[in-house]
Design a protein around this motif. Structure first.
Motif, PDB file in Angstrom:
ATOM      1  N   SER A 185       0.859  -1.188   0.000  1.00 14.68           N
ATOM      2  CA  SER A 185       0.000   0.000   0.000  1.00 14.68           C
ATOM      3  C   SER A 185       0.891   1.232   0.000  1.00 14.68           C
ATOM      4  O   SER A 185       1.603   1.496   0.977  1.00 14.68           O
ATOM      5  N   TYR A 186       0.888   1.947  -1.094  1.00 14.90           N
ATOM      6  CA  TYR A 186       1.588   3.228  -1.219  1.00 14.90           C
ATOM      7  C   TYR A 186       0.507   4.303  -1.284  1.00 14.90           C
ATOM      8  O   TYR A 186      -0.300   4.292  -2.217  1.00 14.90           O
ATOM      9  N   GLN A 187       0.487   5.186  -0.325  1.00 11.81           N
ATOM     10  CA  GLN A 187      -0.599   6.159  -0.212  1.00 11.81           C
ATOM     11  C   GLN A 187      -0.068   7.580  -0.311  1.00 11.81           C
ATOM     12  O   GLN A 187       0.304   8.204   0.673  1.00 11.81           O
ATOM     13  N   GLY A 188      -0.027   8.085  -1.549  1.00 12.48           N
ATOM     14  CA  GLY A 188       0.556   9.394  -1.796  1.00 12.48           C
ATOM     15  C   GLY A 188      -0.197  10.543  -1.158  1.00 12.48           C
ATOM     16  O   GLY A 188       0.392  11.581  -0.840  1.00 12.48           O
ATOM     17  N   TRP A 189      -1.491  10.382  -0.966  1.00 15.79           N
ATOM     18  CA  TRP A 189      -2.288  11.484  -0.426  1.00 15.79           C
ATOM     19  C   TRP A 189      -2.155  11.624   1.086  1.00 15.79           C
ATOM     20  O   TRP A 189      -2.593  12.627   1.665  1.00 15.79           O
ATOM     21  N   LYS A 190      -1.539  10.622   1.729  1.00 18.94           N
ATOM     22  CA  LYS A 190      -1.373  10.686   3.181  1.00 18.94           C
ATOM     23  C   LYS A 190      -0.027  11.329   3.499  1.00 18.94           C
ATOM     24  O   LYS A 190       1.020  10.680   3.487  1.00 18.94           O
ATOM     25  N   SER A 191      -0.065  12.609   3.767  1.00 21.28           N
ATOM     26  CA  SER A 191       1.157  13.386   3.943  1.00 21.28           C
ATOM     27  C   SER A 191       1.519  13.513   5.413  1.00 21.28           C
ATOM     28  O   SER A 191       0.949  12.844   6.277  1.00 21.28           O
ATOM     29  N   ALA A 192       2.492  14.378   5.694  1.00 15.29           N
ATOM     30  CA  ALA A 192       2.952  14.581   7.063  1.00 15.29           C
ATOM     31  C   ALA A 192       1.849  15.178   7.930  1.00 15.29           C
ATOM     32  O   ALA A 192       0.965  15.886   7.446  1.00 15.29           O
ATOM     33  N   ILE A 193       1.914  14.866   9.219  1.00 20.98           N
ATOM     34  CA  ILE A 193       0.975  15.417  10.188  1.00 20.98           C
ATOM     35  C   ILE A 193       1.717  16.489  10.989  1.00 20.98           C
ATOM     36  O   ILE A 193       2.575  16.168  11.816  1.00 20.98           O
ATOM     37  N   PRO A 194       1.436  17.762  10.753  1.00 25.07           N
ATOM     38  CA  PRO A 194       2.157  18.821  11.472  1.00 25.07           C
ATOM     39  C   PRO A 194       1.951  18.717  12.978  1.00 25.07           C
ATOM     40  O   PRO A 194       0.863  18.365  13.449  1.00 25.07           O
ATOM     41  N   ILE A 195       2.988  19.002  13.727  1.00 19.11           N
ATOM     42  CA  ILE A 195       2.885  18.988  15.184  1.00 19.11           C
ATOM     43  C   ILE A 195       2.084  20.210  15.639  1.00 19.11           C
ATOM     44  O   ILE A 195       2.363  21.338  15.233  1.00 19.11           O
ATOM     45  N   GLN A 277       3.238   8.329  15.034  1.00 26.42           N
ATOM     46  CA  GLN A 277       4.135   7.369  15.673  1.00 26.42           C
ATOM     47  C   GLN A 277       4.423   6.157  14.796  1.00 26.42           C
ATOM     48  O   GLN A 277       5.535   5.642  14.800  1.00 26.42           O
ATOM     49  N   THR A 278       3.437   5.672  14.069  1.00 22.76           N
ATOM     50  CA  THR A 278       3.612   4.448  13.293  1.00 22.76           C
ATOM     51  C   THR A 278       4.509   4.723  12.085  1.00 22.76           C
ATOM     52  O   THR A 278       4.594   5.859  11.608  1.00 22.76           O
ATOM     53  N   PRO A 279       5.212   3.698  11.574  1.00 21.49           N
ATOM     54  CA  PRO A 279       6.161   3.923  10.479  1.00 21.49           C
ATOM     55  C   PRO A 279       5.475   4.352   9.192  1.00 21.49           C
ATOM     56  O   PRO A 279       4.460   3.778   8.799  1.00 21.49           O
ATOM     57  N   ASP A 280       6.047   5.346   8.520  1.00 24.89           N
ATOM     58  CA  ASP A 280       5.502   5.748   7.222  1.00 24.89           C
ATOM     59  C   ASP A 280       6.079   4.901   6.094  1.00 24.89           C
ATOM     60  O   ASP A 280       5.579   4.919   4.975  1.00 24.89           O
ATOM     61  N   THR A 281       7.141   4.157   6.401  1.00 29.84           N
ATOM     62  CA  THR A 281       7.777   3.271   5.428  1.00 29.84           C
ATOM     63  C   THR A 281       8.128   1.970   6.148  1.00 29.84           C
ATOM     64  O   THR A 281       8.759   2.008   7.205  1.00 29.84           O
ATOM     65  N   ALA A 298       4.140   2.639   2.190  1.00 26.95           N
ATOM     66  CA  ALA A 298       4.799   3.948   2.151  1.00 26.95           C
ATOM     67  C   ALA A 298       3.746   5.041   2.108  1.00 26.95           C
ATOM     68  O   ALA A 298       2.773   4.946   1.342  1.00 26.95           O
ATOM     69  N   LYS A 299       3.918   6.054   2.917  1.00 22.47           N
ATOM     70  CA  LYS A 299       3.054   7.231   2.885  1.00 22.47           C
ATOM     71  C   LYS A 299       3.729   8.321   2.063  1.00 22.47           C
ATOM     72  O   LYS A 299       4.945   8.456   2.064  1.00 22.47           O
ATOM     73  N   GLY A 300       2.926   9.095   1.342  1.00 21.46           N
ATOM     74  CA  GLY A 300       3.446  10.255   0.635  1.00 21.46           C
ATOM     75  C   GLY A 300       3.874   9.995  -0.792  1.00 21.46           C
ATOM     76  O   GLY A 300       4.215  10.935  -1.514  1.00 21.46           O
ATOM     77  N   ILE A 301       3.859   8.742  -1.256  1.00 20.02           N
ATOM     78  CA  ILE A 301       4.188   8.412  -2.647  1.00 20.02           C
ATOM     79  C   ILE A 301       3.212   7.359  -3.155  1.00 20.02           C
ATOM     80  O   ILE A 301       2.653   6.587  -2.381  1.00 20.02           O
ATOM     81  N   ASP A 302       3.044   7.333  -4.476  1.00 15.55           N
ATOM     82  CA  ASP A 302       2.059   6.435  -5.091  1.00 15.55           C
ATOM     83  C   ASP A 302       2.666   5.337  -5.958  1.00 15.55           C
ATOM     84  O   ASP A 302       1.983   4.366  -6.292  1.00 15.55           O
ATOM     85  N   ASN A 309      -0.573   1.779  -6.677  1.00 11.87           N
ATOM     86  CA  ASN A 309      -0.395   2.273  -5.309  1.00 11.87           C
ATOM     87  C   ASN A 309      -0.885   1.295  -4.249  1.00 11.87           C
ATOM     88  O   ASN A 309      -0.691   1.517  -3.063  1.00 11.87           O
ATOM     89  N   HIS A 310      -1.513   0.208  -4.672  1.00 13.95           N
ATOM     90  CA  HIS A 310      -1.869  -0.866  -3.742  1.00 13.95           C
ATOM     91  C   HIS A 310      -2.057  -2.135  -4.549  1.00 13.95           C
ATOM     92  O   HIS A 310      -2.310  -2.078  -5.768  1.00 13.95           O
ATOM     93  N   GLY A 311      -1.938  -3.276  -3.905  1.00 23.71           N
ATOM     94  CA  GLY A 311      -2.179  -4.509  -4.623  1.00 23.71           C
ATOM     95  C   GLY A 311      -1.526  -5.709  -3.978  1.00 23.71           C
ATOM     96  O   GLY A 311      -0.937  -5.628  -2.899  1.00 23.71           O
TER      97      GLY A 311
END
Length: 427
Positions: A185-195, A277-281, A298-302, A309-311
């Motif tokens: 699962s590569y999820q490009g639309w899930k970007s960083a979460i600002p503090i 907290q959980t790994p983005d990669t 991976a988060k942030g790339i497709d 982006n998934h399969g």
């Protein structure tokens, strides 16, 4: 309806079919009453898909955020659907106005709410992953069996025809010896979460009830609503969010259940300084006899494997079958087999999944379900194994008979720690 009213209307009911829920209460086949717990996001999609079925009526909504609760009730009212609203899900379960419930709350609430629901005689549609720990999943299976409840898990791909067709092809043997299965699962639309800083609890939010058994912390918007899934207190990141979908089909295709060993590596490589907290990669490898199953996310790339982006991909000596929600195809090894061009998805998985749930209720037969509680528990546990391997940093060996690790240090992750006076349900 009480016994007196039943006798009065017996002549009407004699001409109608009726069905029983887990505790023996009856409801007419043209009026199955449903309540929704967790009305934001996926819960709302679930409800609308369920209401497409004849004879389904929504009678209750429950949420600890009164702002969203009011919004959803008003939206239903515009469609001439009038509901009673609740903040306390137990009050909704104890009422006589629902026969079945949808549970679409954060993962850390699923176990308590599902067990309470079947104990109250309700049939249940529970979102995936069904639990936030291995012990929770085991208890949920036991509770469903004890109550003879119909419990469908929200893994709606189990109801899509093209997924079934693809697995049938895998089982045909045409791919030859399968040595590796990749799921991702590569999820490009899930970007960083600002503090962002902690803040007072927003008006209308019952935050203590939202936390439930999770560790008490000050309110922070990053942990609320959708983003809860990136914090270990409440969920397991992309591994349990998407892994339960794709890895489910990896296991189905290979006709296996428990791995011999698990190892995983990854981290916050894309967004090292964000609030999650959980790994983005992450990559996890599950060892079986004669082949491995590999998970990666991976988060942030497709651009995942095979430009999808998934399969899930079944890599055989003759060719590779690649499957995702859009369809499936076979990419041949040169000269070893014929290619299969893309076989697209032609149906709506969520709609079909809800049709299946209703059919099981009407037939009073959990065997009809495409994703019964046992299926949801198994893949949720399987995904948890990958997360536990990541969190320990060790190659772990799984005892399938005892359902625990040979490494005692890893076994501390088998159960979530409940706080605030909450205890695991007794089944």
């Amino acid at each position: 309806m009480n016994r007196k009213d039943f006798i009065k209307t017996s002549t009407v009911l004699a001409a109608s079919s009726f069905f029983f829920n887990a505790k023996g209460s009856y409801f007419l086949d043209q009026s199955i009453r449903v309540g929704l717990i967790g009305v934001n996001g996926m819960g709302w999609s679930d409800l609308n898909a369920l209401l497409k079925n004849d004879g389904l009526v929504c009678t209750a909504l429950c949420d600890v955020d009164e702002n969203i609760l009011k919004k959803r009730a008003e939206e239903l009212q515009k469609r001439n659907i009038h509901v009673e609203t609740f903040v306390d899900y137990k009050k909704m379960l104890n009422s006589s106005i629902v026969d079945a419930v949808i549970i679409a709350t954060p993962d850390h609430w699923h176990c308590l709410q599902m067990v309470d629901a079947v104990n109250a005689g309700k049939h249940v549609y529970v979102e995936k992953p069904i639990g936030n720990s291995i012990l929770e999943c085991e208890l949920m299976v036991q509770a469903a069996k004890k109550n003879k409840a119909i419990v469908q898990v929200g893994q709606w791909q189990r109801s899509q025809q093209h997924f079934k067709d693809a697995i049938d092809f895998v089982h045909s043997g045409k791919l030859g010896k399968i040595r590796l299965v990749k799921a991702w699962s590569y999820q490009g639309w899930k970007s960083a979460i600002p503090i962002v800083p902690d803040e007072p609890v927003p008006a209308g939010v019952h935050y203590t009830e939202w936390l439930g058994p999770a560790q008490k912390r000050p309110f922070n918007s990053n942990r609320f609503h959708f983003n809860f899934r990136w914090f270990w207190d409440y969920a397991g990141g992309l591994m349990t969010d998407w892994g339960v979908h794709m890895l489910d089909y990896a296991l189905l295709g290979m006709k296996v259940s428990d791995p011999k060993s698990i190892m995983a590596s990854g981290g916050k490589f894309a967004f090292p300084d964000d609030a999650g907290q959980t790994p983005d990669t992450m990559t996890a490898v599950y060892e079986f006899d004669g082949f491995n199953i590999q998970w990666e996310h991976a988060k942030g790339i497709d651009l995942g494997p095979y430009n999808r982006n998934h399969g899930v991909a079944f890599i055989g000596n003759n060719g590779t079958l690649v499957l995702n929600r859009s369809g499936w195809e076979v990419i041949p090894e040169k000269g070893r087999m014929e290619a299969v061009t893309i076989q697209p998805s032609l149906d709506n998985g969520l709609d079909k999944h809800m049709e299946n749930f209703v059919a099981a209720i009407r037939q009073r037969n959990p065997q009809v379900l495409h994703a019964p509680i046992e299926v949801g528990a198994h893949i949720a546990i399987f995904s948890q194994l990958g997360n536990i391997a990541f969190r320990t940093g060790q190659k772990l060996y799984w005892d399938k008979d005892k359902q625990h690790f040979t490494d005692q240090k890893a076994n501390k992750y088998l159960a979530s720690v409940y706080h605030n006076g909450y205890k695991y349900p007794k089944v």
